[in-house]
Design a protein around this motif. Sequence first.
Motif, short mmCIF file in Angstrom:
data_model
loop_
_atom_site.label_atom_id
_atom_site.label_comp_id
_atom_site.label_asym_id
_atom_site.label_seq_id
_atom_site.Cartn_x
_atom_site.Cartn_y
_atom_site.Cartn_z
N LEU A 84 5.16 -39.61 -34.36
CA LEU A 84 6.38 -39.41 -35.15
C LEU A 84 7.16 -40.71 -35.27
N ALA A 85 7.31 -41.43 -34.17
CA ALA A 85 8.07 -42.68 -34.18
C ALA A 85 7.40 -43.73 -35.06
N ARG A 86 6.09 -43.79 -35.04
CA ARG A 86 5.39 -44.76 -35.89
C ARG A 86 5.59 -44.43 -37.36
N LEU A 87 5.57 -43.15 -37.68
CA LEU A 87 5.87 -42.73 -39.07
C LEU A 87 7.29 -43.11 -39.44
N LEU A 88 8.23 -42.84 -38.56
CA LEU A 88 9.63 -43.16 -38.85
C LEU A 88 9.83 -44.66 -39.00
N GLU A 106 10.04 -46.63 -29.60
CA GLU A 106 8.86 -46.91 -30.42
C GLU A 106 9.27 -47.32 -31.84
N ILE A 107 10.30 -46.69 -32.38
CA ILE A 107 10.82 -47.11 -33.69
C ILE A 107 11.23 -48.58 -33.62
N GLY A 108 11.87 -48.95 -32.50
CA GLY A 108 12.29 -50.33 -32.31
C GLY A 108 11.13 -51.30 -32.34
#
Length: 401
Positions: free
Chosen positions: A320-324, A356-358
């Motif tokens: 999810l974080a990689r997609l975001l 992970e978004i960071g």
Amino acid sequence: MPRSTVVRPEEIRRHNLSQVLHQIHVHGAMSRAELTASLGLNRSTIGDLVADLVRRGMVDEHVPAAGVDRAGGDKAGRPSHMVAPRRDGPYVLAVEVEVERMVSAAVGLGGRIHVRRETPLASPSSPSGALTQIARDARWLAARMPVDARLVGVGVSVPGTVRRTDGMVVHAPNLGWRNVPFGARLRRRLGDSVSVRIGNNANLGALAEHQRGAARQLRDVVYVTGGVGVGGGVIVDGAEVLGAGGYAGEIGHIMLDPNGPPCHCGSNGCVETSLGEHAMLRAAGHTGPPGSAAVAAVLASAAEGCEPAAAAVAAQGVVLARLLGILVNVFNPEAIIVGDTMEQILRIERTAVEAEIGRRSKAESRAALLLLTPGLGRDSALIGASELAFQHVVAGIATGD
């Protein structure tokens, strides 16, 4: 001979009437003074337009009782007339078709849900079965509305690729539908006098959250919904991004791994192959039939730290974080709203997701990012369906239809 560009007085009046109705629909009860200020029209014009909407049975008008707040009154200190949607006025039928259930509601001006009904669906549901249920719900809801209330439109949310121009469901893989002329078939069921509009669930969720939910004050927003499938809706500079054919927002088919498992879209390694309820259930070791009960059980176990559910949900949080992160880099939104099952994953794994978004997005693109959950809860797509229907109603006044 060139077409005349002269704007006739009646066209101006219809446009202004549409704008007044739009303001009341979006903001709810407003004073004449507020309408005057927001639209830049004079008081007498606003009074005339409001009187027209009253005659049409769309709004009510009243003078506030003595002693109430007089803000927005006239120069003499008299309270301004208040204009509000009628409880027994026009309403739309809003429908959300999901894999396991259908929700139908009678929704009035101002986005108020008057009556609603939820029905389990066979999985997968056939188009014919869904059409029959919608027609049944329309009658059930109408019987519970005030006698003078009238149905003025229908909006339907479908989890799939939808051609908005005619309501063709091009592909709804999790329902098992392909090239279904759902809009045309529903119009025949309900009668050609009723406007019927069909939209993708994620696009409609974005529309509703921007107009009435968590993103109401924002201009650039991405809405992500994830259950069995993964979809997205995008708002840029306050407007929906639909694409040339109306198919924008298919974020579930962003390729993450070209060597990954095959996706039902024909590609490999799409987001949907590793993110969503089915992927989570597989990773958690669930061997029974999928469904909402199984998903709820895995999420509850993960929240308590029980393995292997916790590991499965943590892995979902990474994807999810990689997609975001991709969405942050592409759209640089003010906010990303995460709904449906993905909302629960975000709630459990928020710290890891944010980290992970960071790692996966540019610092300047995420500097002011808000990571939100839906302000409308599970009703985002349902309210979006009602907004889609009301768009036609408001536009119809402007065109004289």
